[in-house]
Scaffold this motif. Structure first.
Motif, PDB file in Angstrom:
ATOM      1  N   SER A 103       0.844  -1.194   0.000  1.00 21.85           N
ATOM      2  CA  SER A 103       0.000   0.000   0.000  1.00 21.85           C
ATOM      3  C   SER A 103       0.886   1.252   0.000  1.00 21.85           C
ATOM      4  O   SER A 103       2.090   1.174   0.262  1.00 21.85           O
ATOM      5  N   PRO A 104       0.319   2.423  -0.280  1.00 22.35           N
ATOM      6  CA  PRO A 104       1.103   3.659  -0.202  1.00 22.35           C
ATOM      7  C   PRO A 104       1.764   3.843   1.164  1.00 22.35           C
ATOM      8  O   PRO A 104       2.928   4.268   1.241  1.00 22.35           O
ATOM      9  N   MET A 105       1.047   3.488   2.235  1.00 21.99           N
ATOM     10  CA  MET A 105       1.634   3.616   3.561  1.00 21.99           C
ATOM     11  C   MET A 105       2.807   2.654   3.721  1.00 21.99           C
ATOM     12  O   MET A 105       3.838   2.996   4.311  1.00 21.99           O
ATOM     13  N   GLY A 106       2.641   1.443   3.184  1.00 17.96           N
ATOM     14  CA  GLY A 106       3.715   0.458   3.269  1.00 17.96           C
ATOM     15  C   GLY A 106       4.947   0.897   2.509  1.00 17.96           C
ATOM     16  O   GLY A 106       6.090   0.714   2.983  1.00 17.96           O
ATOM     17  N   LYS A 107       4.744   1.470   1.345  1.00 20.33           N
ATOM     18  CA  LYS A 107       5.880   1.938   0.557  1.00 20.33           C
ATOM     19  C   LYS A 107       6.598   3.080   1.279  1.00 20.33           C
ATOM     20  O   LYS A 107       7.831   3.194   1.217  1.00 20.33           O
ATOM     21  N   GLN A 108       5.835   3.911   1.972  1.00 20.23           N
ATOM     22  CA  GLN A 108       6.432   4.982   2.760  1.00 20.23           C
ATOM     23  C   GLN A 108       7.220   4.403   3.937  1.00 20.23           C
ATOM     24  O   GLN A 108       8.298   4.900   4.290  1.00 20.23           O
ATOM     25  N   LEU A 109       6.691   3.339   4.526  1.00 21.02           N
ATOM     26  CA  LEU A 109       7.388   2.665   5.621  1.00 21.02           C
ATOM     27  C   LEU A 109       8.702   2.075   5.123  1.00 21.02           C
ATOM     28  O   LEU A 109       9.748   2.229   5.768  1.00 21.02           O
ATOM     29  N   ILE A 110       8.667   1.387   3.990  1.00 22.14           N
ATOM     30  CA  ILE A 110       9.879   0.787   3.432  1.00 22.14           C
ATOM     31  C   ILE A 110      10.915   1.861   3.130  1.00 22.14           C
ATOM     32  O   ILE A 110      12.101   1.725   3.464  1.00 22.14           O
ATOM     33  N   SER A 111      10.464   2.941   2.489  1.00 21.11           N
ATOM     34  CA  SER A 111      11.378   4.029   2.165  1.00 21.11           C
ATOM     35  C   SER A 111      11.985   4.642   3.428  1.00 21.11           C
ATOM     36  O   SER A 111      13.186   4.934   3.486  1.00 21.11           O
ATOM     37  N   GLY A 112      11.145   4.823   4.444  1.00 26.24           N
ATOM     38  CA  GLY A 112      11.619   5.415   5.695  1.00 26.24           C
ATOM     39  C   GLY A 112      12.611   4.527   6.417  1.00 26.24           C
ATOM     40  O   GLY A 112      13.628   5.004   6.945  1.00 26.24           O
ATOM     41  N   VAL A 113      12.334   3.219   6.439  1.00 26.69           N
ATOM     42  CA  VAL A 113      13.248   2.281   7.083  1.00 26.69           C
ATOM     43  C   VAL A 113      14.570   2.223   6.327  1.00 26.69           C
ATOM     44  O   VAL A 113      15.646   2.146   6.936  1.00 26.69           O
ATOM     45  N   ALA A 114      14.500   2.266   5.007  1.00 29.23           N
ATOM     46  CA  ALA A 114      15.730   2.276   4.206  1.00 29.23           C
ATOM     47  C   ALA A 114      16.568   3.510   4.536  1.00 29.23           C
ATOM     48  O   ALA A 114      17.796   3.426   4.710  1.00 29.23           O
ATOM     49  N   GLN A 115      15.901   4.642   4.634  1.00 29.46           N
ATOM     50  CA  GLN A 115      16.594   5.891   4.962  1.00 29.46           C
ATOM     51  C   GLN A 115      17.190   5.824   6.361  1.00 29.46           C
ATOM     52  O   GLN A 115      18.330   6.246   6.599  1.00 29.46           O
ATOM     53  N   THR A 171      18.148   3.207   8.071  1.00 28.31           N
ATOM     54  CA  THR A 171      19.215   2.216   8.224  1.00 28.31           C
ATOM     55  C   THR A 171      20.340   2.373   7.213  1.00 28.31           C
ATOM     56  O   THR A 171      21.372   1.704   7.332  1.00 28.31           O
ATOM     57  N   GLY A 172      20.143   3.218   6.222  1.00 23.43           N
ATOM     58  CA  GLY A 172      21.157   3.376   5.197  1.00 23.43           C
ATOM     59  C   GLY A 172      21.204   2.224   4.210  1.00 23.43           C
ATOM     60  O   GLY A 172      22.193   2.038   3.501  1.00 23.43           O
ATOM     61  N   LYS A 173      20.125   1.449   4.147  1.00 21.08           N
ATOM     62  CA  LYS A 173      20.040   0.313   3.234  1.00 21.08           C
ATOM     63  C   LYS A 173      19.164   0.684   2.040  1.00 21.08           C
ATOM     64  O   LYS A 173      18.481   1.709   2.026  1.00 21.08           O
ATOM     65  N   SER A 174      19.186  -0.180   1.014  1.00 17.61           N
ATOM     66  CA  SER A 174      18.342   0.053  -0.148  1.00 17.61           C
ATOM     67  C   SER A 174      16.885  -0.264   0.196  1.00 17.61           C
ATOM     68  O   SER A 174      16.596  -0.961   1.174  1.00 17.61           O
ATOM     69  N   THR A 175      15.973   0.241  -0.626  1.00 17.18           N
ATOM     70  CA  THR A 175      14.554  -0.052  -0.393  1.00 17.18           C
ATOM     71  C   THR A 175      14.280  -1.540  -0.585  1.00 17.18           C
ATOM     72  O   THR A 175      13.420  -2.103   0.090  1.00 17.18           O
ATOM     73  N   ASP A 176      15.006  -2.192  -1.492  1.00 16.70           N
ATOM     74  CA  ASP A 176      14.828  -3.640  -1.668  1.00 16.70           C
ATOM     75  C   ASP A 176      15.225  -4.387  -0.402  1.00 16.70           C
ATOM     76  O   ASP A 176      14.534  -5.323   0.029  1.00 16.70           O
ATOM     77  N   GLN A 177      16.355  -3.990   0.202  1.00 19.14           N
ATOM     78  CA  GLN A 177      16.804  -4.645   1.430  1.00 19.14           C
ATOM     79  C   GLN A 177      15.816  -4.397   2.567  1.00 19.14           C
ATOM     80  O   GLN A 177      15.469  -5.313   3.314  1.00 19.14           O
TER      81      GLN A 177
END
Length: 210
Positions: free
Chosen positions: A10-22, A24-30
């Motif tokens: 969902s849009p919220m999930g994609k925002q969560l993934i992007s935020g977690v990547a930011q 942790t310094g990891k890629s959005t895939d990771q």
């Protein structure tokens, strides 16, 4: 009702993934890969805890008094400039409650399956836990859930419904209850990396291109 993994798409999930990547310094895939394994495990642990009257009462109390879903209303602000330490401390408390002594084992297993170091996995879990609680809190309000039966149904539905939910739950429980002899990796591989057909494995087989 949408399952916990549908939430990631969902849009919220994609925002969560992007935020977690930011964070942790990891890629959005990771970040997405770790979250797609971690969220069902956390949800399964919450469902297991809520299976007892005391556990269900404690979870309902937390959802009523603290985790009302407000944290989800400004994810951009949450992740902008880094996640506030108080959010991570809240997450650490939630993890300690739902995972207990299994927390290091869960973190190490997720680390080995994802290739992400255990310390970063721990950060992902600390950030994800309050957001899951917020999501549950919002759902209990929208659906007027006020007892353990309703809470159990909500958690089961998010894990895949009746039969699928039971199968997924058994995999999650075997993961959480592993005696540390190494089989935990087989458990999580079967649960989260497509080792089982259908259920969580089937959903994740094509998620994030894995």
């Amino acid at each position: 009702m949408a399952g916990i993994l549908d939430l990631l798409n969902s849009p919220m999930g994609k925002q969560l993934i992007s935020g977690v990547a930011q964070e942790t310094g990891k890629s959005t895939d990771q970040a997405g890969s770790v979250l797609s394994m971690a969220l069902p495990v956390l949800m399964g642990a919450m469902r297991k805890n809520a299976a007892t009257p005391q556990g269900a009462q404690g979870l309902m109390s937390a959802l009523s008094n603290k985790h009302d879903g407000g944290i989800l209303d400004n994810l951009g602000g949450l992740f902008g400039g880094g996640v506030d330490q108080s959010v991570k401390q809240d997450g650490a408390g939630i993890l300690g409650h739902v995972l207990g002594g299994k927390q290091p084992q869960v973190e190490n297993a997720l680390s080995k399956r994802s290739g992400m170091d255990a310390g970063t996995v721990a950060t992902v879990l600390q950030v994800a836990a309050p957001l899951i609680m917020g999501y549950l809190g919002k759902q209990t309000r929208q659906q007027n859930i006020s007892d353990s039966n309703g809470l159990g149904s909500l958690l089961g539905g998010m894990l895949g419904g009746d039969d699928g939910g039971q199968k997924q739950q058994s995999l999650i429980e075997s993961f959480l209850d592993s005696d540390g002899d190494g089989s935990v990796l087989d458990d999580i591989a079967g649960m989260a990396l497509g080792g089982k057909q259908g259920g969580i494995g089937g959903l994740l087989g094509g998620l994030f291109g894995k």
